[in-house]
Design a protein around this motif. Sequence first.
Motif, short mmCIF file in Angstrom:
data_model
loop_
_atom_site.label_atom_id
_atom_site.label_comp_id
_atom_site.label_asym_id
_atom_site.label_seq_id
_atom_site.Cartn_x
_atom_site.Cartn_y
_atom_site.Cartn_z
N THR A 1 1.63 -11.53 4.44
CA THR A 1 0.61 -11.91 3.47
C THR A 1 0.60 -13.39 3.12
O THR A 1 -0.41 -13.89 2.62
CB THR A 1 0.77 -11.11 2.16
N THR B 1 4.22 -7.22 6.12
CA THR B 1 3.21 -7.62 5.14
C THR B 1 2.43 -8.84 5.64
O THR B 1 1.21 -8.86 5.53
CB THR B 1 3.84 -7.94 3.77
N GLY C 1 -1.04 -7.14 4.79
CA GLY C 1 -1.37 -6.40 3.57
C GLY C 1 -0.15 -6.21 2.69
O GLY C 1 0.99 -6.33 3.14
N ARG D 1 0.15 -0.17 1.44
CA ARG D 1 -1.31 -0.21 1.60
C ARG D 1 -1.76 0.42 2.92
O ARG D 1 -2.93 0.39 3.25
CB ARG D 1 -1.83 -1.64 1.55
N GLU E 1 -6.17 -6.70 8.33
CA GLU E 1 -5.70 -6.62 6.96
C GLU E 1 -6.05 -5.27 6.36
O GLU E 1 -7.18 -4.81 6.44
CB GLU E 1 -6.31 -7.73 6.10
N SER E 2 -5.06 -4.65 5.76
CA SER E 2 -5.24 -3.38 5.07
C SER E 2 -5.30 -3.66 3.57
O SER E 2 -4.33 -4.14 2.99
CB SER E 2 -4.08 -2.43 5.39
N ILE E 3 -6.45 -3.37 2.97
CA ILE E 3 -6.64 -3.60 1.55
C ILE E 3 -6.86 -2.25 0.87
O ILE E 3 -7.71 -1.48 1.29
CB ILE E 3 -7.85 -4.52 1.28
N CYS E 4 -6.06 -2.00 -0.15
CA CYS E 4 -6.24 -0.79 -0.94
C CYS E 4 -5.97 -1.15 -2.39
O CYS E 4 -4.89 -1.64 -2.72
CB CYS E 4 -5.28 0.31 -0.48
N ASN E 5 -6.95 -0.92 -3.25
CA ASN E 5 -6.81 -1.22 -4.67
C ASN E 5 -6.83 0.04 -5.53
O ASN E 5 -6.86 -0.05 -6.75
CB ASN E 5 -7.93 -2.16 -5.12
N LYS F 1 -0.40 -0.21 6.19
CA LYS F 1 -0.26 -1.01 7.42
C LYS F 1 0.46 -0.25 8.53
O LYS F 1 0.00 -0.22 9.67
CB LYS F 1 0.49 -2.32 7.15
#
Length: 182
Positions: free
Chosen positions: A116, A114, A26, A30, A145-149, A32
Amino acid sequence: MASRSSIQRYNQIILPCDRLVVVMVGLPARGKSYMAKKIYRYLRHLQIVTKVFNFGSYRRIATKDTTVGKASAKFFDPDNKEAVRIREQCCLDAMNDLVSWFNTSGQVGILDATNTTLHRRQLIRQFFHKKKSELEYNVSLLHIESICNDDSIIQNNIISVKLKNPDYCTVDAQKALADFNE
């Protein structure tokens, strides 16, 4: 609280001939590391021998005069070939330490970084594939996976966590925020 029989049952999920590598994935800030620590605590509660290998800790040792306590966005620029080499070496060092730790009874290692890029994930996969013949146990990889928007959560993470870590703790907060967001 888990009973002894349930702990034994959970502990059998990872057989004596198996090891698990949890690969955190990620963008920065975010969550992780937060998730890695939560996973660590839960698995330790189940009496599964677990350890977190934070790549940032390896980088801070390797680059203490370059990135710690200084604005360091240039270090994370993918076009900075020397920095890419150092980051890759830190990754390899962490994975070698993880394998050594597995050899001393570790069961679950968490790679906190990360991770990524496709190149980084291939490096991790190839590393453990090449080690397969040397090891007396099977290694499985699990990517989380850590997703933050949500910008408000990301900014809160930057202010509450990133600005207090060794990279930015001695840098003016506004300069650190600008550098981190670069």
